[in-house]
Design a protein around this motif. Structure first.
Motif, PDB file in Angstrom:
ATOM      1  N   TRP A   1       6.648  -5.240  10.263  1.00 32.52           N
ATOM      2  CA  TRP A   1       6.362  -4.703   8.908  1.00 32.52           C
ATOM      3  C   TRP A   1       5.606  -3.392   9.065  1.00 32.52           C
ATOM      4  O   TRP A   1       4.929  -3.161  10.082  1.00 32.52           O
ATOM      5  CB  TRP A   1       5.579  -5.718   8.059  1.00 32.52           C
ATOM      6  CG  TRP A   1       4.188  -6.020   8.574  1.00 32.52           C
ATOM      7  CD1 TRP A   1       3.856  -6.939   9.514  1.00 32.52           C
ATOM      8  CD2 TRP A   1       2.958  -5.379   8.190  1.00 32.52           C
ATOM      9  NE1 TRP A   1       2.504  -6.926   9.740  1.00 32.52           N
ATOM     10  CE2 TRP A   1       1.932  -5.982   8.944  1.00 32.52           C
ATOM     11  CE3 TRP A   1       2.621  -4.369   7.270  1.00 32.52           C
ATOM     12  CZ2 TRP A   1       0.590  -5.600   8.816  1.00 32.52           C
ATOM     13  CZ3 TRP A   1       1.290  -3.994   7.152  1.00 32.52           C
ATOM     14  CH2 TRP A   1       0.290  -4.607   7.918  1.00 32.52           C
TER      15      TRP A   1
ATOM     16  N   ASN B   1       0.389  -1.331   9.473  1.00 34.08           N
ATOM     17  CA  ASN B   1       0.562  -2.164  10.664  1.00 34.08           C
ATOM     18  C   ASN B   1       0.117  -1.364  11.889  1.00 34.08           C
ATOM     19  O   ASN B   1       0.890  -0.600  12.471  1.00 34.08           O
ATOM     20  CB  ASN B   1       2.019  -2.605  10.795  1.00 34.08           C
ATOM     21  CG  ASN B   1       2.205  -3.579  11.940  1.00 34.08           C
ATOM     22  OD1 ASN B   1       1.309  -3.792  12.752  1.00 34.08           O
ATOM     23  ND2 ASN B   1       3.382  -4.181  12.008  1.00 34.08           N
TER      24      ASN B   1
ATOM     25  N   LYS C   1       1.544  -2.252   3.593  1.00 34.26           N
ATOM     26  CA  LYS C   1       1.432  -3.091   2.408  1.00 34.26           C
ATOM     27  C   LYS C   1       0.918  -2.214   1.264  1.00 34.26           C
ATOM     28  O   LYS C   1      -0.002  -1.407   1.465  1.00 34.26           O
ATOM     29  CB  LYS C   1       0.509  -4.277   2.650  1.00 34.26           C
ATOM     30  CG  LYS C   1       1.160  -5.300   3.589  1.00 34.26           C
ATOM     31  CD  LYS C   1       0.322  -6.519   3.840  1.00 34.26           C
ATOM     32  CE  LYS C   1       1.045  -7.422   4.870  1.00 34.26           C
ATOM     33  NZ  LYS C   1       0.192  -8.544   5.300  1.00 34.26           N
TER      34      LYS C   1
ATOM     35  N   ALA D   1       4.806  -6.037   0.879  1.00 37.78           N
ATOM     36  CA  ALA D   1       4.928  -5.625   2.276  1.00 37.78           C
ATOM     37  C   ALA D   1       6.253  -4.879   2.403  1.00 37.78           C
ATOM     38  O   ALA D   1       7.253  -5.269   1.797  1.00 37.78           O
ATOM     39  CB  ALA D   1       4.901  -6.835   3.194  1.00 37.78           C
TER      40      ALA D   1
ATOM     41  N   GLU E   1      -2.841  -1.598   3.470  1.00 35.75           N
ATOM     42  CA  GLU E   1      -2.846  -2.016   4.872  1.00 35.75           C
ATOM     43  C   GLU E   1      -1.720  -1.284   5.598  1.00 35.75           C
ATOM     44  O   GLU E   1      -0.640  -1.080   5.026  1.00 35.75           O
ATOM     45  CB  GLU E   1      -2.558  -3.532   4.948  1.00 35.75           C
ATOM     46  CG  GLU E   1      -3.587  -4.325   5.723  1.00 35.75           C
ATOM     47  CD  GLU E   1      -3.206  -5.808   5.788  1.00 35.75           C
ATOM     48  OE1 GLU E   1      -2.988  -6.282   6.910  1.00 35.75           O
ATOM     49  OE2 GLU E   1      -3.112  -6.457   4.736  1.00 35.75           O
TER      50      GLU E   1
ATOM     51  N   THR F   1       1.038  -7.585  -4.246  1.00 36.32           N
ATOM     52  CA  THR F   1       1.158  -6.793  -3.017  1.00 36.32           C
ATOM     53  C   THR F   1       2.604  -6.841  -2.505  1.00 36.32           C
ATOM     54  O   THR F   1       3.246  -7.892  -2.533  1.00 36.32           O
ATOM     55  CB  THR F   1       0.207  -7.334  -1.935  1.00 36.32           C
ATOM     56  OG1 THR F   1      -1.130  -7.183  -2.425  1.00 36.32           O
ATOM     57  CG2 THR F   1       0.344  -6.561  -0.643  1.00 36.32           C
TER      58      THR F   1
END
Lengths: 124, 368
Positions: free
Chosen positions: A99, A80, A102, A24, A78, A22
């Motif tokens: 961030w 944020n 992801k 970010a 994902e 992963t």
């Protein structure tokens, strides 16, 4: 300005933090400073597939609007969500709380050619 | 980098300003943050370097007559120490620039105008061409201009001067010592707040700036100035107004006197006003924190009806705000066209971005 050494950087002023498969993604403190007060971050839905170099979102400051580019290929797992209500978090904490997404990488080798903190700072 | 610097350039660098080229001048766009500077002006007081604006003085027996011929407002109505907003029109009533006219003594032989930096050389050429028995002097290089704006502007400025500031009412000015230097202080501004604009000698600009900073005034850049003026719905030349926009389109007929034959563009203005404007400057609030930028198309029910002329994020409204030009096919009065659009939904389209918005009354912000 400090550029954390554990991150990788792109010429589009984004950073990538690799954790297993992963990544970010965020923007650098330099980019946040250049944009000025960030007031809106437009993000894709999770599950969106992106290819390296694709525009996956936009970031708007009072002054201007900038595209966000996928630094790696894969699936956005994902986003944020706190940036929806408090986009200024990107200015306040570009490498931690600010961030942006992801991505579950489909090809980890895409991070190989990215810049180190030192090389990124030299390019500024 | 731009090729012109104001007398405060070194101070801006010292203050950590981010500088940009604005109309050929190196100007501070922000110091710390546009939003923080906006808040300083709305709540306390901020100071802007506006020395890039053109300052031209006309003297001679024909000064007032020349101004009356060249500009739309009635400068004969100005007494000593009074100033007003006026327009420099083209022959067909397009807006070549908007500006302020100051009468130092209420006499016919001396007036001062302050114009937009972007139009300064064009304006001076037009003003000279429209003058008789009078001389124009470009005082821009040897003077500086600061704008002190905000609800606390008067209380912060008063300790620095013996001028009776409360006596300087809106659109009045006085000349006197300020922080030990000679200054012209007018109650004018471009932020929607109370405040003053101060013209002083170029050599005294740093002294004045530092005195205001020591008094607790925040340094503010052109970025915050643009947000503030847009919230107050003040037009900006090159955005809401230009040579293809007439006073009646933009709600500026108040600055045009009724004897249309007595000034350049006056007759065309009167005819256009009587026939009804074909476009209208209107206000939009985005339904989100997104912004529509200059050039975005305004679509109502899918139909292109105009273009965004300025857009920004409004901290006061907590949303994107914009002014736009929209069509006025039935040539209704501006007030009526604006009123019928209020609460109508539209979409601002720029490239592949579509930002939903709603028409609202102007201004976006009015001080209480």
């Amino acid at each position: 300005m400090a550029y954390p050494s554990e991150l990788k950087y792109t010429e589009e002023h984004e950073w990538v933090k690799v954790d297993g498969d992963t990544a970010a993604i965020g923007i650098t403190s330099y980019a946040a400073e250049e944009l000025g007060d960030i007031v809106f971050v437009d993000l894709p839905d999770t599950g969106t597939e992106v290819s390296k170099g694709d525009t996956f979102g936009t970031i708007e400051s009072v002054k201007t609007v900038a595209d966000l580019y996928a630094p790696v290929s894969g699936e956005i797992t994902e986003i944020n969500e706190t940036l929806e209500d408090t986009p200024e978090t990107v200015n306040e904490s570009p490498y931690e709380k600010g961030w942006i997404v992801k991505i579950k990488m489909s090809d980890k080798s895409e991070t190989d050619g990215m810049l180190s903190a030192e090389d990124y700072e030299k390019k500024l | 980098m731009a090729d012109q610097r104001t007398p405060l350039y070194d101070v801006h660098v010292e203050e950590g300003a981010k500088l940009v080229d604005f109309a050929g001048w190196d100007m501070p766009v922000q110091y710390e943050s546009i939003i923080a500077e906006h808040e300083a002006v709305r709540r306390r007081a901020g100071v802007f370097d506006v020395s890039h604006m053109g300052r031209f003085r006309i003297t001679g027996p024909g000064a007032l007559k020349s101004i009356q011929h060249a500009l739309s407002n009635d400068a004969e109505s100005l007494g000593a120490g009074e100033c007003h907003y006026s327009l420099l029109l083209t022959d067909d009533a397009g807006i070549a620039d908007d500006l302020f006219v100051y009468s130092p003594r209420g006499t016919e032989d001396e007036l001062l105008v302050v114009v937009n930096a972007a139009n300064a050389s064009k304006d001076l050429a037009l003003l000279k061409a429209r003058s008789i028995d009078a001389e124009w002097d470009d005082e821009t290089p040897r003077t500086a201009m600061l704008a002190l704006q905000g609800p606390e502007a008067e209380t912060m400025l008063q300790p620095l001067t013996e001028l009776d500031l409360p006596a300087i009412r809106l659109h009045r000015f006085a000349v006197g010592p300020l922080a030990g230097v000679e200054a012209m202080v007018s109650r004018t501004g471009y932020t929607g707040e109370d405040g003053f604009e101060i013209i002083t000698a170029a050599d005294d600009a740093v002294t004045l700036w530092k005195a205001l900073r020591e008094a607790g005034v925040a340094p503010c850049g052109l970025g915050a100035r643009d947000v503030l003026r847009l919230e107050a719905a003040y037009p900006l030349w090159g955005h809401e107004i230009d040579e293809n926009t007439r006073p009646a389109d933009a709600g500026l007929s108040f600055a045009c006197r009724k004897d249309g034959d007595s000034y350049v563009g006056g007759r065309a203005h009167r005819e256009y006003l009587a026939a009804g404007p074909t476009k209208a400057v209107v206000g939009l609030v985005m339904n989100s924190r997104r912004m529509a930028r200059q050039g975005a198309e305004v679509r109502i029910s899918g139909k292109g009806m105009g273009k965004v002329t300025s857009g920004t994020f409004s901290p006061i409204r907590g949303a994107g705000i914009a002014m736009a030009h929209v069509d006025n096919p039935e040539r209704k009065k501006l007030r009526e066209r604006r009123a019928e659009l209020v609460d109508t939904d539209c979409v601002c389209v720029q490239g592949k971005t579509e930002v939903p918005a709603t028409f609202v009354p102007l201004p976006f912000y009015k001080r209480s």
